[in-house]
Design a protein around this motif. Structure first.
Motif: not given
Length: 93
Positions: A31, A56, A59, A62
């Motif tokens: 990240t 997750k 995320r 995305e």
């Protein structure tokens, strides 16, 4: 410049964690790396995959969408993206 060096360092640590199956650690490192290297398709794909594997999903979608936009039509990324969407759908109330 400096940004790329920092990004690379985090990417390397993240990829090591990823390969060792330490996905939570990988997500943290990758990240940060992605903040420095926003155009790096492989990095975004790895991050998206790790996010998907740890549940997750939003995320993951995305990051994988971004990776697929950057890469054109990478079949592997499309598969992961489809998987993340499917998983996300299964978990929506």
């Amino acid at each position: 410049g400096m940004d790329i060096r920092i990004g690379d360092a985090y990417r390397q640590m993240g990829q090591s964690a990823y390969q060792e199956g330490r996905l939570e650690d990988a997500i943290k490192m990758l990240t940060v790396a992605a903040d420095y290297l926003p155009q790096d398709t492989e990095l975004l794909a790895s991050l998206g995959y790790a996010l998907k594997e740890t549940g997750k999903y939003e995320r993951a979608v995305e990051k994988l969408k971004r990776a697929s936009e950057l890469s054109g039509a990478d079949a592997g990324i499309w598969l992961w993206l489809g998987d993340a969407y499917r998983l996300m759908g299964n978990y929506e109330e």
